[in-house]
Design a protein around this motif. Structure first.
Motif, short mmCIF file in Angstrom:
data_model
loop_
_atom_site.label_atom_id
_atom_site.label_comp_id
_atom_site.label_asym_id
_atom_site.label_seq_id
_atom_site.Cartn_x
_atom_site.Cartn_y
_atom_site.Cartn_z
N GLU A 240 0.84 -1.14 0.04
CA GLU A 240 0.02 0.06 0.08
C GLU A 240 0.94 1.25 0.16
O GLU A 240 0.51 2.26 0.54
CB GLU A 240 -0.80 0.13 1.16
CG GLU A 240 -1.95 -1.22 1.15
CD GLU A 240 -3.08 -0.64 0.31
OE1 GLU A 240 -3.25 0.51 0.01
OE2 GLU A 240 -4.09 -1.33 0.17
N PRO A 242 2.55 4.74 -0.72
CA PRO A 242 1.60 5.80 -1.60
C PRO A 242 2.62 6.40 -2.87
O PRO A 242 3.13 7.36 -2.90
CB PRO A 242 1.83 7.02 -0.24
CG PRO A 242 3.02 6.46 0.34
CD PRO A 242 3.20 5.21 0.45
N LYS A 318 -1.80 4.06 -0.37
CA LYS A 318 -2.51 5.06 0.23
C LYS A 318 -2.32 6.46 -0.23
O LYS A 318 -1.57 6.71 -1.14
CB LYS A 318 -1.76 5.13 1.82
CG LYS A 318 -2.14 3.66 2.60
CD LYS A 318 -3.33 3.37 2.69
CE LYS A 318 -3.64 2.16 3.52
NZ LYS A 318 -5.00 1.90 3.50
N GLU A 319 -2.95 7.51 0.30
CA GLU A 319 -3.05 8.83 -0.59
C GLU A 319 -1.77 9.49 0.03
O GLU A 319 -1.35 10.54 -0.79
CB GLU A 319 -4.40 9.63 -0.34
CG GLU A 319 -5.73 8.85 -0.92
CD GLU A 319 -6.74 9.63 -0.74
OE1 GLU A 319 -6.58 10.69 0.07
OE2 GLU A 319 -7.79 9.48 -1.17
N SER A 320 -1.36 9.23 1.28
CA SER A 320 -0.21 10.41 1.68
C SER A 320 0.78 9.63 2.65
O SER A 320 0.38 8.22 2.83
CB SER A 320 -0.82 11.37 2.52
OG SER A 320 -1.31 10.95 3.86
N TRP A 321 1.82 10.20 2.91
CA TRP A 321 2.92 9.43 3.66
C TRP A 321 2.22 9.05 5.09
O TRP A 321 2.28 8.01 5.47
CB TRP A 321 3.89 10.25 3.91
CG TRP A 321 4.86 9.63 4.95
CD1 TRP A 321 4.82 10.17 6.32
CD2 TRP A 321 6.04 8.90 4.61
NE1 TRP A 321 5.77 9.29 7.05
CE2 TRP A 321 6.37 8.56 6.25
CE3 TRP A 321 6.38 7.75 3.68
CZ2 TRP A 321 7.45 7.59 6.32
CZ3 TRP A 321 7.56 7.12 4.03
CH2 TRP A 321 8.05 6.84 5.42
N ASP A 322 1.46 10.14 5.85
CA ASP A 322 0.98 10.00 6.98
C ASP A 322 0.18 8.71 6.98
O ASP A 322 -0.03 7.98 8.19
CB ASP A 322 0.28 11.25 7.40
CG ASP A 322 1.28 12.47 7.71
OD1 ASP A 322 2.61 11.99 8.03
OD2 ASP A 322 0.71 13.69 7.91
N GLU A 323 -0.88 8.76 6.06
CA GLU A 323 -2.02 7.82 6.13
C GLU A 323 -1.29 6.48 5.92
O GLU A 323 -1.52 5.35 6.86
CB GLU A 323 -2.96 7.95 4.92
CG GLU A 323 -4.02 6.97 4.81
CD GLU A 323 -4.72 6.99 3.55
OE1 GLU A 323 -5.56 6.06 3.41
OE2 GLU A 323 -4.68 8.00 2.88
N TRP A 324 -0.10 6.26 5.14
CA TRP A 324 0.43 4.90 5.03
C TRP A 324 1.17 4.70 6.33
O TRP A 324 0.96 3.55 6.90
CB TRP A 324 1.51 4.89 3.59
CG TRP A 324 2.18 3.79 3.72
CD1 TRP A 324 1.89 2.60 3.19
CD2 TRP A 324 3.77 3.61 4.15
NE1 TRP A 324 2.86 1.78 3.33
CE2 TRP A 324 4.12 2.30 3.65
CE3 TRP A 324 4.58 4.52 4.66
CZ2 TRP A 324 5.27 1.69 4.15
CZ3 TRP A 324 5.94 4.04 5.13
CH2 TRP A 324 6.27 2.73 4.58
N GLU A 326 0.76 5.24 9.36
CA GLU A 326 -0.50 5.05 10.49
C GLU A 326 -0.94 3.67 10.09
O GLU A 326 -1.08 2.68 11.03
CB GLU A 326 -1.51 6.15 10.49
CG GLU A 326 -1.05 7.42 11.06
CD GLU A 326 -2.32 8.35 11.08
OE1 GLU A 326 -3.49 7.63 10.93
OE2 GLU A 326 -2.05 9.71 11.33
N TRP A 327 -1.04 3.21 8.86
CA TRP A 327 -1.61 2.12 8.52
C TRP A 327 -0.64 0.81 8.82
O TRP A 327 -0.83 -0.08 9.51
CB TRP A 327 -2.02 2.11 6.87
CG TRP A 327 -2.25 0.75 6.56
CD1 TRP A 327 -3.74 -0.02 6.84
CD2 TRP A 327 -1.73 -0.23 5.67
NE1 TRP A 327 -3.60 -1.21 6.03
CE2 TRP A 327 -2.24 -1.37 5.42
CE3 TRP A 327 -0.28 -0.16 5.11
CZ2 TRP A 327 -2.18 -2.52 4.64
CZ3 TRP A 327 0.18 -1.16 4.23
CH2 TRP A 327 -0.79 -2.19 4.15
#
Length: 752
Positions: A240, A242, A318-324, A326-327
């Motif tokens: 996943e 980004p 994922k759409e962004s580094w932060d989202e990835w 956290e995932w």
């Protein structure tokens, strides 16, 4: 304290913009404590350009005296922001190099043995110009300069890229590509079709192509040529990542342009290290030479040795580094593995010792719940004192040790005064005041998920056996009626328990409405998580006292006042009193009046009246418990005699039920009794008034005359003072009948 790394080097790992004002001040205090200069603090502070004020550091520096904040605070702040201190003992470990991998099984998502390749095919209907325009539009703003290379040079029969060009913006290139009629070479220059062409995925300043020329650290390159392309494609997608653009290199690898979105080079390196580490753990052997932000990647839309360099996909994962990030972090946990009971059956671990005997073990959690004005805060202060001194708390013996009282509601002077008032009221000598620490946070409280780490940091070396948080509504994170949000909130208490090895004790209020008919665990406001999460729940519910109870309390208070006064002033007189005598206020008052001088008795009379008045403000309470580690205890009844709770040792409160659980017939009976008591008091007051009116005239008070004024008969009036069923205790204690000079019945005061 000695540090293996200079504090200024450690300070470089702290972003001042991520600290609040108090933390920023603590950095200055720590630097001064460790012998550094105001200039060091000022230089570092300038990195927060939005909040930096010239000369502010120098003005504050002189005020930092005796703060006690050491360099350890800087180390902790650096740790909080991701810095890892180097290991010194080379036998047990070493400082990690750029290419080192932390060999742990965490953050593994893909089983290398079960990777199923996802085939990548060259496009048949290929538009090179459109692919390059798409690539530029996704990665760059129109005003950002783009670096690219079409010229090569030979070394050992291998085509190597030159430095290339960087003089045009993405907008300019896109404009020219739209007009080139499919001839990319007309815009970028002709390239060698054996070698292909390259492009730099981060924008440049138009002055060069080194790392120092990168203006925005947006992307990083992930490339691996040690596994088939189909498997590369699978791993990149299942991770996943980004990915903004995924490009086939025309050779043995895919080039994934991954969103990094770093603020500076330091953060870029840190994030790229993390990214490569995750890829390696999941079977993608990343080429670490590609980590530089100015690195070249394969340009889509050109030919390389007979193969196309083309866009495989865009905007995947994922759409962004932060989202990835956290995932990734949420997938991996530090939960323990299941254990087999057979391994421990004959060697069970030792239970934690009790903190409160029969109620709570050390390292466990307890909730005290109750309505407003139940004195919950006083209850917790009493508990802190009992633990500090190793005394009983209400009915239960406490272990002795250090406690931290987190005060979220009272102002600092009121809180400190309360502790002293409770100490005095309990009659406990303050021999171990050093066992009680108070953290005053009124007006400074923050959500519990933010408070917990700050509390842990401050308490880590204090050896507290109990942390008391009063009250929790000040730090609740989320909706208190939401089970999942309150579960997350209560988890913060577990963190404190686990990190510090201490018990956490806190209080919460009841929900609105009647509580008597509810179970003790269902009375606390909000989600049922509050009642089910702690290891012990103690619940306070009020008991209604009627006039008979208050009369008894006034009697007891007066008796105690007399005994205490005699013990302090004439202790030898106590030997003349029987066990029954000290339970009757009339006997005690008459005794004191006859034995003490006028001045003594006048002082005592004032104290007795004050004690009687105070008794009318006493409230009664019942504690019920829901326990996880111990058997259920019988309800404990107590009085709240401001500022402390006193256990009902005489059983007076045992038969009182909360008002909202009584049957109707009992409520009606108590109402009649209460009305009868009011009538009786009214009668006594009226008797006193009419008697005094006749007495003022200086003559005897005939029973017949007094009875007429009270609208009753002489026979009934005399019955009030006699030993019949109609006897009125209050009147009989103070008045008596006698025969007057004319042989008629008269009334007089007993002290006349």
């Amino acid at each position: 304290m000695e540090y293996t790394t200079d504090l200024l080097e450690i300070l470089n790992n702290i972003d001042p913009s991520l600290l609040d004002y108090q933390e920023w001040c603590c950095v200055g205090m720590a630097l001064k404590f460790e012998g550094y200069t105001a200039s060091d603090w000022d230089s570092w502070s300038q990195r927060d350009s939005k909040r930096y004020h010239k000369n502010e550091c120098y003005r504050k520096w002189d005020s930092f005296t005796g703060s006690g904040v050491t360099g350890g605070t800087i180390v902790q702040y650096a740790r909080n922001q991701g810095w890892v201190p180097p290991m010194i003992n080379q036998e047990s470990g070493h400082e990690l190099d750029w290419d080192d991998v932390i060999e742990k099984d965490e953050q593994v998502i893909i089983d290398k043995n079960w990777i199923e390749g996802r085939e990548v095919r060259e496009p048949t209907n290929w538009n090179p110009v459109n692919e390059l325009i798409t690539y530029l539009e996704i990665l760059f703003d129109s005003t950002e300069n783009v670096g690219y290379v079409t010229k090569t040079w030979l070394k050992d029969e291998k085509h190597l890229p030159t430095q290339g060009c960087w003089d045009r913006t993405a907008g300019k290139l896109i404009q020219q590509l739209n007009k080139c009629d499919g001839d990319i070479g007309a815009v970028l220059g002709d390239y060698n079709k054996e070698a292909g062409a390259w492009i730099r995925f981060n924008p440049l300043d138009g002055k060069g192509c080194k790392n120092s020329n990168v203006t925005d650290f947006k992307y990083a390159l992930v490339e691996s040529d040690s596994m088939p392309i189909a498997e590369q494609n699978t791993v990149l997608r299942e991770l996943e990542l980004p990915i903004a653009c995924l490009v086939h290199s025309g050779g043995k690898s895919l080039h994934a342009i991954v969103r990094i979105e770093a603020n500076d080079m330091r953060e870029y390196r840190k994030r790229v290290d993390y990214l490569y580490n995750i890829c390696k753990k999941n079977g993608l052997d990343v080429d670490t030479q590609n980590r530089n932000p100015s690195r070249l990647s394969r340009m889509p839309g050109v030919i390389r040795n007979g193969h196309k360099q083309f866009l495989v996909d865009t905007n995947i994962g994922k759409e962004s580094w932060d989202e990835w990030y956290e995932w990734i972090e949420s997938i991996n946990d530090d939960l323990p593995e299941p254990e087999s009971l057979v391994e421990f059956w004959n060697n069970l671990p030792q239970l934690a010792p009790p903190l409160i005997e029969g109620i709570l073990r050390q390292g466990h959690k307890m909730l005290v719940a109750g309505p407003s004005k139940a004195g919950k805060s006083f209850t917790l202060i009493e508990l802190c004192i009992a633990i500090a001194e190793g005394k009983k708390w209400l009915n239960w013996q406490c272990a002795q040790g250090k406690t931290l009282y987190v005060n979220l509601e009272l102002d600092r002077p009121s809180c400190l005064h309360r502790f002293k008032d409770v100490y005095n009221a309990l009659g406990i000598k303050p021999n171990n005041l050093s066992n009680i620490d108070i953290w005053n946070l009124r007006g400074k409280s923050i959500p519990m998920d933010k408070l917990a780490p700050k509390l842990i940091r401050r308490a880590s070396k204090k050896d507290y056996i109990a942390v008391v948080i009063d009250p929790i509504y000040k730090v609740i994170t989320g909706d208190e009626n939401s089970a999942d949000q309150m579960a997350n909130f209560c988890n913060q208490f577990d963190k404190i328990c686990n990190e510090l090895g201490t018990s956490v004790i806190y209080c919460h209020h009841h929900s609105k409405g009647s509580q008597g008919g509810k179970r003790s665990m269902d009375r606390a406001s909000g989600s049922g998580v509050f009642a089910r999460d702690p290891d012990a729940l103690l619940d306070l519910i009020e008991l209604d006292l009627n006039e008979a109870h208050y009369k008894q309390l006034r009697n007891m208070s007066a008796c105690k006042c007399c005994v205490d006064y005699l013990r302090a002033n004439r202790p030898e007189l106590l030997n003349e009193l029987s066990q029954d005598d000290v339970l009757s206020q009339s006997i005690m008052i008459d005794f004191c009046k006859s034995k003490l001088g006028h001045d003594y008795y006048k002082e005592l009379d004032t104290l007795v009246n004050e004690a009687r008045d105070k008794a009318t403000s006493i409230t009664a309470w019942r504690i019920e418990g829901t326990l996880r580690e111990f058997s259920k205890f019988p309800p404990v009844n107590l009085y709240f005699e401001y500022p402390v709770h006193v256990v009902d040792q005489d059983g007076v409160l045992q038969d009182i039920d909360p008002d909202d659980v009584k049957p109707q017939w009992q409520k009606a009976k108590e109402k009649r009794q209460e009305q009868a008591e009011k009538n009786k008091n009214k009668k006594v007051n009226q008797f006193e008034i009419e008697f005094s009116n006749i007495e003022i005239e200086g003559r005897e008070v005939p029973a017949e005359e007094l009875a007429n004024k009270l609208n009753t008969t002489p026979k009934t009036l005399l019955a009030w003072l006699g030993k019949s069923k109609k006897r009125n205790e209050d009147l009989a204690e103070n008045f008596e009948a006698y025969y007057g000079g004319d042989g008629k019945r008269c009334i007089k005061r007993k002290d006349k």
